[in-house]
Design a protein around this motif. Structure first.
Motif, PDB file in Angstrom:
ATOM      1  N   SER A   1       0.894  -1.000  -0.056  1.00  0.00           N
ATOM      2  CA  SER A   1      -0.020  -0.051  -0.002  1.00  0.00           C
ATOM      3  C   SER A   1       0.784   1.281  -0.075  1.00  0.00           C
ATOM      4  O   SER A   1       0.214   2.455  -0.214  1.00  0.00           O
ATOM      5  CB  SER A   1      -0.955   0.044   1.138  1.00  0.00           C
ATOM      6  N   ARG A   2       2.053   1.115   0.086  1.00  0.00           N
ATOM      7  CA  ARG A   2       3.182   2.124   0.239  1.00  0.00           C
ATOM      8  C   ARG A   2       3.716   2.367  -1.256  1.00  0.00           C
ATOM      9  O   ARG A   2       4.355   1.283  -1.648  1.00  0.00           O
ATOM     10  CB  ARG A   2       4.104   1.974   1.229  1.00  0.00           C
ATOM     11  N   HIS A   3       3.936   3.323  -1.535  1.00  0.00           N
ATOM     12  CA  HIS A   3       4.592   3.620  -3.035  1.00  0.00           C
ATOM     13  C   HIS A   3       6.016   4.078  -2.721  1.00  0.00           C
ATOM     14  O   HIS A   3       6.275   4.940  -1.761  1.00  0.00           O
ATOM     15  CB  HIS A   3       4.156   4.472  -3.908  1.00  0.00           C
ATOM     16  N   ASP A   4       7.346   3.409  -3.176  1.00  0.00           N
ATOM     17  CA  ASP A   4       8.411   3.765  -2.964  1.00  0.00           C
ATOM     18  C   ASP A   4       8.822   5.401  -3.878  1.00  0.00           C
ATOM     19  O   ASP A   4       8.910   4.714  -5.327  1.00  0.00           O
ATOM     20  CB  ASP A   4       9.471   2.657  -3.475  1.00  0.00           C
ATOM     21  N   PHE A   5       8.792   6.404  -3.469  1.00  0.00           N
ATOM     22  CA  PHE A   5       9.048   7.576  -4.248  1.00  0.00           C
ATOM     23  C   PHE A   5      10.539   7.536  -4.674  1.00  0.00           C
ATOM     24  O   PHE A   5      10.727   8.488  -5.420  1.00  0.00           O
ATOM     25  CB  PHE A   5       8.400   8.580  -3.469  1.00  0.00           C
ATOM     26  N   SER A   6      11.398   6.850  -3.999  1.00  0.00           N
ATOM     27  CA  SER A   6      12.798   6.885  -4.149  1.00  0.00           C
ATOM     28  C   SER A   6      13.073   6.409  -5.604  1.00  0.00           C
ATOM     29  O   SER A   6      14.094   6.759  -6.132  1.00  0.00           O
ATOM     30  CB  SER A   6      13.770   6.224  -3.119  1.00  0.00           C
ATOM     31  N   LYS A   7      12.108   6.001  -6.416  1.00  0.00           N
ATOM     32  CA  LYS A   7      12.657   5.258  -7.753  1.00  0.00           C
ATOM     33  C   LYS A   7      12.121   6.020  -8.755  1.00  0.00           C
ATOM     34  O   LYS A   7      12.161   5.895  -9.905  1.00  0.00           O
ATOM     35  CB  LYS A   7      11.979   3.848  -7.734  1.00  0.00           C
TER      36      LYS A   7
END
Length: 101
Positions: free
Chosen positions: A55-61
């Motif tokens: 449910s969490r998006h990895d914004f570091s990518k």
């Protein structure tokens, strides 16, 4: 002719009533009716399982996470005037209200 028609009618009604009074299957005696039965173990259920995503998006990518990304180069957003939203619906304008009057 009347004898043939009445005989046919009697046989048809006999066949229909025997089907109507036939024993219905008792599903409470099946394996799936047990309280400890696991429906997840059915082969057809295992084929349709969908992988759950986080449910969490990895914004570091993302591209914007790069230290060289310049937000100032983004195109400006279109500014449009939105109608102010109301919290109440005017039911006097519905089709049902028009039909009543």
């Amino acid at each position: 002719m009347k004898l043939l028609a009445s005989t046919t009618l009697a046989l048809a009604s006999l066949l229909l009533t025997t089907q109507a009074f036939a024993e219905r299957p008792d599903f409470s005696k099946t394996a799936a009716a047990r309280a400890d039965y696991l429906f997840a173990n059915n082969p057809s259920a295992q084929l349709d399982q969908v992988q759950r995503s986080s449910s969490r998006h990895d914004f570091s990518k993302t591209t914007a996470a790069n230290s060289e990304y310049r937000f100032a180069d983004n195109p400006p957003a279109d500014e449009t005037e939105l109608e102010p939203r109301t919290t109440q619906h005017d039911f006097s304008r519905t089709e049902a209200a028009r039909k009543q009057s």
